[in-house]
Design a protein around this motif. Structure first.
Motif, mmCIF file in Angstrom:
data_model
loop_
_atom_site.group_PDB
_atom_site.id
_atom_site.type_symbol
_atom_site.label_atom_id
_atom_site.label_comp_id
_atom_site.label_asym_id
_atom_site.label_seq_id
_atom_site.Cartn_x
_atom_site.Cartn_y
_atom_site.Cartn_z
ATOM 1 N N LYS A 18 49.470 23.603 12.799
ATOM 2 C CA LYS A 18 49.634 24.680 13.107
ATOM 3 C C LYS A 18 49.836 25.726 12.083
ATOM 4 O O LYS A 18 49.212 26.732 12.895
ATOM 5 C CB LYS A 18 50.948 25.277 13.432
ATOM 6 C CG LYS A 18 52.409 24.509 14.551
ATOM 7 C CD LYS A 18 51.864 25.565 15.498
ATOM 8 C CE LYS A 18 53.008 25.390 16.884
ATOM 9 N NZ LYS A 18 52.435 23.772 17.182
ATOM 10 N N THR A 19 49.063 25.059 10.974
ATOM 11 C CA THR A 19 47.940 25.372 9.677
ATOM 12 C C THR A 19 46.857 24.704 9.543
ATOM 13 O O THR A 19 46.495 23.301 9.603
ATOM 14 C CB THR A 19 49.342 26.144 8.926
ATOM 15 O OG1 THR A 19 49.234 24.235 7.962
ATOM 16 C CG2 THR A 19 49.977 26.248 8.992
ATOM 17 N N ASP A 58 48.842 27.480 3.921
ATOM 18 C CA ASP A 58 49.633 27.814 4.790
ATOM 19 C C ASP A 58 48.999 28.949 5.528
ATOM 20 O O ASP A 58 49.184 30.165 7.000
ATOM 21 C CB ASP A 58 50.395 29.038 4.082
ATOM 22 C CG ASP A 58 51.634 28.271 3.345
ATOM 23 O OD1 ASP A 58 51.906 27.014 4.148
ATOM 24 O OD2 ASP A 58 52.471 28.294 2.120
ATOM 25 N N ARG A 59 47.429 29.426 5.655
ATOM 26 C CA ARG A 59 46.383 29.644 6.777
ATOM 27 C C ARG A 59 46.468 29.304 8.584
ATOM 28 O O ARG A 59 46.146 28.393 8.753
ATOM 29 C CB ARG A 59 45.061 29.832 6.532
ATOM 30 C CG ARG A 59 44.846 30.799 7.357
ATOM 31 C CD ARG A 59 42.757 31.419 6.940
ATOM 32 N NE ARG A 59 42.627 31.606 5.171
ATOM 33 C CZ ARG A 59 41.877 31.789 4.754
ATOM 34 N NH1 ARG A 59 40.532 31.588 5.885
ATOM 35 N NH2 ARG A 59 41.469 32.104 3.346
ATOM 36 N N PRO A 60 47.383 30.544 9.576
ATOM 37 C CA PRO A 60 47.204 29.828 10.357
ATOM 38 C C PRO A 60 46.045 29.210 11.486
ATOM 39 O O PRO A 60 44.895 30.017 10.770
ATOM 40 C CB PRO A 60 48.217 31.310 11.074
ATOM 41 C CG PRO A 60 48.312 31.746 10.352
ATOM 42 C CD PRO A 60 47.329 31.478 9.188
ATOM 43 N N THR A 65 38.895 29.662 14.264
ATOM 44 C CA THR A 65 38.948 29.521 12.930
ATOM 45 C C THR A 65 37.372 28.542 12.589
ATOM 46 O O THR A 65 37.472 27.774 13.616
ATOM 47 C CB THR A 65 40.049 28.677 12.458
ATOM 48 O OG1 THR A 65 40.712 29.045 12.324
ATOM 49 C CG2 THR A 65 40.589 27.814 11.027
#
Length: 198
Positions: A18-19, A58-60, A65
């Motif tokens: 997720k991250t 912790d960046r989603p 991305t």
């Protein structure tokens, strides 16, 4: 998410990641099985230093991305060392000619060999640093019974003397250092890499 590894696009299907941290962890676990490791990360066009890794964990992850990874493997390191062996062997044969070339007024040819020495040593040092990512390879490299750090500490003193002799146009010292100090150490490096690459 878009992924590139060593500049090549890679199709990826996320599972439970997720991250960015989740993805990097699972990627590293996967490539470790192939004797490889990550040496560089670019996230959304920004190069991430070692100090910044914790901040991006912790960046989603989402469709936009973009992650570009530089990866190196143990076989690549070994192959680079084999290239170093060939280059240093060739260079070693030329080092003995430096003083004769300078005395004959062939400074250009002499300085070409000296430039090659600087370039090849820089290549070897870079490869040696990368090999530290694979301790079983790095620990095998001992030169004249010394680990690489100790060897380079001693060798750098000789290279400084060599540089000074060059700047002073002291052809006798340049020739002596090339033949009796630098060349034997190149031979020791070649022998050490030969053992390491078996």
């Amino acid at each position: 998410m878009q992924l590139k590894v060593n500049d090549a696009p890679v199709d990826i299907t996320l599972e439970d990641e997720k991250t960015v941290g989740d993805f990097l962890k699972s990627f590293e676990e996967a490539i470790e099985k192939e004797d490889a490791t990550t040496t560089g990360i670019v996230l959304d066009g920004k190069s991430i230093s070692a100090d910044e890794i914790d901040a991006i964990q912790d960046r989603p992850l989402d469709d936009s991305t973009s992650i570009e990874l530089t990866v190196i493997s143990k076989p690549q390191i070994i192959e680079s060392f084999r290239g170093d062996i060939a280059s240093l062997t060739d260079l070693s044969e030329k080092l003995g000619e430096i003083s004769v070339l300078i005395q004959s007024g062939k400074d250009g040819e002499a300085f070409s060999i000296i430039n090659s020495l600087a370039n090849e040593m820089a290549n070897f040092v870079r490869n040696a640093r990368l090999s530290a990512l694979f301790p079983d390879v790095y620990e095998k490299i001992t030169v004249d019974g010394k680990d690489l750090n100790t060897f380079f500490e001693d060798f750098s003193v000789i290279l400084k003397d060599f540089e000074q002799a060059l700047s002073e146009k002291d052809t006798v010292t340049v020739g002596d250092l090339a033949e009796y100090e630098i060349n034997p150490r190149l031979q020791q490096i070649i022998e050490s890499l030969d053992r390491c690459c078996q």
